[in-house]
Write an enzyme that holds these catalytic residues in place. Sequence first.
Site, PDB file in Angstrom:
ATOM      1  N   CYS A 174       6.353   1.075   8.557  1.00  0.00           N
ATOM      2  CA  CYS A 174       7.365   1.689   7.698  1.00  0.00           C
ATOM      3  C   CYS A 174       8.635   1.967   8.492  1.00  0.00           C
ATOM      4  O   CYS A 174       9.246   3.025   8.378  1.00  0.00           O
ATOM      5  CB  CYS A 174       6.831   2.956   7.033  1.00  0.00           C
ATOM      6  SG  CYS A 174       5.959   4.085   8.125  1.00  0.00           S
ATOM      7  N   ALA A 176      -5.639   6.563   8.092  1.00  0.00           N
ATOM      8  CA  ALA A 176      -5.124   7.852   7.624  1.00  0.00           C
ATOM      9  C   ALA A 176      -3.653   7.732   7.239  1.00  0.00           C
ATOM     10  O   ALA A 176      -2.909   6.977   7.878  1.00  0.00           O
ATOM     11  CB  ALA A 176      -5.307   8.907   8.704  1.00  0.00           C
TER      12      ALA A 176
END
Length: 458
Positions: free
Chosen positions: A364, A240
């Site tokens: 990230c 997701a």
Amino acid sequence: MSKYMFSILPFNSTWRTPLWCLWLCSCHSGPDAVSLLNERKGARNKQVTKLHKKKRSSCQPVLDHFDQQYSQELGDLWPSARAVLLDRHSWQYGVMLNRFSTVTDITQTLQSQGFSLLLPQTNVSTLLCNGPSTILISKHQARKDSLLPPQYISKCSPNDSYVQPESPSHALGRDLQSEALSLACPSLQCYIHPYPLRFPSQAHRPGQLKQYYLLNAASLLPVLALQVRDGEKVLDLCSAPGGKAIAIFQCATPALICCNEPDPHRRDWLAKTLESFVPHSLNSRVIVSAQDGRSFGQREAGTYDKVLVDAPCSNDRTWLYSCSGQQGEQRLQERARLPMLQAQLLRSALSAVRPGGVVVYSTCTMSSSENYAVVETVLNDCPEAEPEDLWEEIAIPLSKYFAFSPAHPGHGQTLHKPSPQPQNGNVSSYHHRLGILVVPQPGKTWGPMFLSRIRRRK
């Protein structure tokens, strides 16, 4: 969930992610992810642009922590990266076209506005696509148990080729530009702009495919490193909101892609993304799984050719804006516990991949403890795992667009920034093989994005 037509495995997980952590790995989806989140709240697509205009102050405890940590880990790169992270209006977004939808009008609009392809499509890339990929396609089509007829297998066609407006010899030279083309089949088309120009997002419409997906272009790098080929079995362990799964489908047509997400709300988000970009003819190739990613590899050991672990992380961008001072302190406490989860996920991925298969680990965040240290820890625990150098394959060819900094084995040290050209044939050093890091910089505001590729020995 059955309305999305994908196969869904039962939810039997004990993995309960904190609510604040659910937002952590969605940053690279750009406005598309924000748009879908707004739709769940009854908002309209127009609110996306308003969101960007709304001024939000940074979280001071988080910023103070970043100053202390990244000034040591990134050295001279941190002041300019800090300036980019604090200037939301400087952030760039890429536009990844959906090869399953008609995009001629979108392509013309993008080109008229100054967008250009991240990976230019030329005869070189066509030859690459017609090489090993064609062999894989023919083998897959020859199988009697093929899931789809041949017309649904991705192929290169003249319509997939576009010419990069600016000279390919600019900055890197023709050889390096050609090397960049080997990173993906020409079917992957992502348009980027040198300036932070926003392209409007498209609303989710049940039963209708979107023409493009907005994302931080650095999020494509783990997918390129994965090197998915037609007919392979792929696991997206932390899938997701689904942007990387969509990118995988733009690169190739896997025999099977398992998109795993244990949280029910994020899984619903994932299913909507897949419905918006994957045609019904490919539904039989997609499984939306709800397993605990930490134990996935035990249940399906050696099943997959390629595994992507886009791990939950302390997202540098959203952390600076999505919390109050008190919440920031709580998040920083949670940050110290994330590496354990990330290492568990990476070990699970190495169990799930077949001998000779590949795992790509990505986050990230620029945090060394969640990137290099996690990879190094797992490598020490898994003698069958072997890291592969991505510096020459990805960092050098794409340094025109992204600011890369290599991994390093130590902590609290100023990063050594190697020359973009190999010296004395020693590019494949240990600290390069741990992974590469995209650091946001002025004019190249993509990232943060860390990626490491690990092959399981046969």
